[in-house]
Design a protein around this motif. Structure first.
Motif, PDB file in Angstrom:
ATOM      1  N   ASN A 127       3.118   7.946   0.450  1.00  0.00           N
ATOM      2  CA  ASN A 127       4.289   7.223   0.740  1.00  0.00           C
ATOM      3  C   ASN A 127       4.164   5.834   0.919  1.00  0.00           C
ATOM      4  O   ASN A 127       5.045   4.891   1.014  1.00  0.00           O
ATOM      5  N   SER A 128       3.054   5.200   1.039  1.00  0.00           N
ATOM      6  CA  SER A 128       2.843   3.854   1.299  1.00  0.00           C
ATOM      7  C   SER A 128       1.530   3.598   0.531  1.00  0.00           C
ATOM      8  O   SER A 128       0.187   3.367   1.171  1.00  0.00           O
ATOM      9  N   PRO A 129       1.432   3.292  -0.989  1.00  0.00           N
ATOM     10  CA  PRO A 129       0.190   3.190  -1.606  1.00  0.00           C
ATOM     11  C   PRO A 129      -0.339   1.712  -1.463  1.00  0.00           C
ATOM     12  O   PRO A 129      -1.538   1.915  -1.318  1.00  0.00           O
ATOM     13  N   VAL A 130       0.414   0.638  -0.854  1.00  0.00           N
ATOM     14  CA  VAL A 130      -0.097  -0.690  -0.807  1.00  0.00           C
ATOM     15  C   VAL A 130      -0.376  -0.731   0.689  1.00  0.00           C
ATOM     16  O   VAL A 130       0.729  -0.927   1.328  1.00  0.00           O
ATOM     17  N   GLN A 131      -1.624  -0.836   1.372  1.00  0.00           N
ATOM     18  CA  GLN A 131      -1.603  -1.111   2.986  1.00  0.00           C
ATOM     19  C   GLN A 131      -2.634  -2.197   3.133  1.00  0.00           C
ATOM     20  O   GLN A 131      -2.399  -3.069   4.165  1.00  0.00           O
ATOM     21  N   LEU A 132      -3.419  -2.353   2.489  1.00  0.00           N
ATOM     22  CA  LEU A 132      -4.442  -3.452   2.511  1.00  0.00           C
ATOM     23  C   LEU A 132      -4.266  -4.353   1.772  1.00  0.00           C
ATOM     24  O   LEU A 132      -3.967  -4.328   0.519  1.00  0.00           O
ATOM     25  N   ILE A 133      -4.591  -5.743   2.040  1.00  0.00           N
ATOM     26  CA  ILE A 133      -4.785  -6.944   1.467  1.00  0.00           C
ATOM     27  C   ILE A 133      -5.296  -6.847   0.216  1.00  0.00           C
ATOM     28  O   ILE A 133      -5.076  -7.301  -1.026  1.00  0.00           O
ATOM     29  N   ASN A 134      -6.809  -6.498   0.389  1.00  0.00           N
ATOM     30  CA  ASN A 134      -7.591  -6.346  -0.586  1.00  0.00           C
ATOM     31  C   ASN A 134      -7.341  -5.122  -1.759  1.00  0.00           C
ATOM     32  O   ASN A 134      -7.851  -5.101  -2.977  1.00  0.00           O
ATOM     33  N   GLN A 135      -6.378  -4.456  -1.530  1.00  0.00           N
ATOM     34  CA  GLN A 135      -5.747  -3.477  -2.598  1.00  0.00           C
ATOM     35  C   GLN A 135      -5.105  -4.333  -3.585  1.00  0.00           C
ATOM     36  O   GLN A 135      -5.129  -3.700  -4.951  1.00  0.00           O
ATOM     37  N   LEU A 136      -4.615  -5.380  -3.424  1.00  0.00           N
ATOM     38  CA  LEU A 136      -4.033  -6.272  -4.414  1.00  0.00           C
ATOM     39  C   LEU A 136      -4.958  -6.976  -5.359  1.00  0.00           C
ATOM     40  O   LEU A 136      -4.671  -7.830  -6.167  1.00  0.00           O
ATOM     41  N   ARG A 137      -6.340  -6.878  -5.070  1.00  0.00           N
ATOM     42  CA  ARG A 137      -7.566  -7.441  -5.860  1.00  0.00           C
ATOM     43  C   ARG A 137      -7.278  -7.594  -7.112  1.00  0.00           C
ATOM     44  O   ARG A 137      -7.277  -6.331  -7.781  1.00  0.00           O
ATOM     45  N   GLY A 138      -7.089  -8.453  -7.907  1.00  0.00           N
ATOM     46  CA  GLY A 138      -7.148  -8.519  -9.234  1.00  0.00           C
ATOM     47  C   GLY A 138      -5.855  -8.156  -9.869  1.00  0.00           C
ATOM     48  O   GLY A 138      -5.651  -7.822 -10.963  1.00  0.00           O
ATOM     49  N   PHE A 139      -4.734  -7.920  -9.212  1.00  0.00           N
ATOM     50  CA  PHE A 139      -3.500  -7.236  -9.609  1.00  0.00           C
ATOM     51  C   PHE A 139      -2.884  -8.217 -10.970  1.00  0.00           C
ATOM     52  O   PHE A 139      -2.146  -7.611 -11.616  1.00  0.00           O
TER      53      PHE A 139
END
Length: 238
Positions: A93-105
Motif C-alpha cells: 500500500n505504500s511502496p515509497v517510505q524512505l528517502i533513499n528508496q528514490l536513489r538513482g530514480f
C-alpha cells in the motif's frame, strides 16, 4: 508566536527525518509558519499573500504526493536487495517510505524525477518557480509592516529547510539505482487477444513489463500542475 514556532520546529525537526512522507509533514509545519505570518500582519497585501500562498502550496503538495504514488506504482516492476527496504511494513500500500528508496530514480523514470524536482525547488522558493513568488509576497508584506526579525527568521529557516529538500534531489540524481527489474517480469511475454461484446476477434497483442505505464489521468494531472509551477512567471499579471 505561532508563526515563529512553526517556522523553527518544522525546519529543525525536518532535518532529522529519513522517511519522505514524514519529511513532507514537517515541511508543511514550516510552510504554515509563512501562512500564519501573512495572517498576523493583517493588511490588504498580506491577505492577498495568504490566499496565494495557500493556493500554490496546496497544488504543489498535491503534485508531490501524486508523484510519490506514481513512483511507488513504477516500483512494482523492480526488486531491491537492500535489507532495510525488504523489511519495510505495508510495502504493497505504500511502496515509497524512505528517502533513499528514490536513489538513482532518474535513471528509471527521468520525467517523474524532473517533475518531483521542480515541485521540491518550488517548496524551497527557488526563482522563477511559483513558490518563490509566494514567499516573496509574504515577506514583502511582513517587512512593510515592520516585522523585520521574524522575516529574517523566515528567510533563515527557508535556507536551512533547503538542506533536507536537496537531500531528496541528491538521492534521485547523483546515485546509481539500487533497484533491478524483476527477472520474472523481464523474461515474461504474454500473448493475448481482444474480442468485442459479440465475441468477435478484433486483434492480438504481445505484452511485457515495458507495457506497464501510468494511466492518462495521473500523467495529465502531474503534467498540468508541474507546468503551472514551472511557467507561472509567464502568466499575465495585469
Amino acid at each position: 508566536m505561532s508563526s515563529l514556532l512553526s517556522l523553527i520546529i518544522g525546519t529543525v525537526v525536518g532535518l532529522t527525518q529519513f522517511r519522505i512522507k514524514r519529511l513532507f509533514a514537517y515541511s508543511t509545519i514550516s510552510h504554515v509558519g509563512f501562512i500564519l505570518l501573512s495572517l498576523s500582519v493583517n493588511s490588504i497585501e498580506s491577505i492577498q499573500a495568504f490566499i496565494f500562498y495557500l493556493m500554490q502550496y496546496s497544488i504543489s503538495n498535491l503534485n508531490a504526493f501524486i508523484i510519490l504514488i506514481a513512483i511507488g506504482f513504477s516500483f512494482y516492476c523492480y526488486i531491491n536487495e537492500n535489507k532495510e527496504h525488504r523489511e519495510l511494513l505495508d510495502k504493497n500500500n505504500s511502496p515509497v517510505q524512505l528517502i533513499n528508496q528514490l536513489r538513482g530514480f532518474f535513471y528509471i523514470n527521468p520525467y517523474l524525477s524532473l517533475s518531483l524536482s521542480i515541485t521540491i525547488f518550488s517548496f524551497v522558493g527557488i526563482p522563477p518557480l511559483i513558490g518563490f513568488f509566494a514567499k516573496q509576497m509574504v515577506l514583502s508584506a511582513a517587512l512593510d509592516s515592520g516585522y523585520i526579525i521574524i522575516s529574517l527568521i523566515a528567510i533563515l529557516t527557508s535556507v536551512i529547510g533547503a538542506v533536507y529538500y536537496l537531500s531528496i534531489i541528491k538521492e534521485i540524481f547523483f546515485y546509481s539505482p539500487e533497484s533491478n527489474i524483476n527477472p520474472l517480469l523481464k523474461n515474461s511475454i504474454i500473448h493475448g487477444s481482444v474480442y468485442n461484446q459479440r465475441n468477435i476477434f478484433i486483434k492480438s497483442f504481445v505484452f511485457n513489463y515495458k507495457n506497464i505505464v501510468l494511466s492518462s489521468p495521473i500523467t495529465i494531472t502531474i503534467s498540468i500542475i508541474t507546468l503551472t509551477i514551472l511557467l507561472f512567471i509567464f502568466i499575465n499579471k495585469e
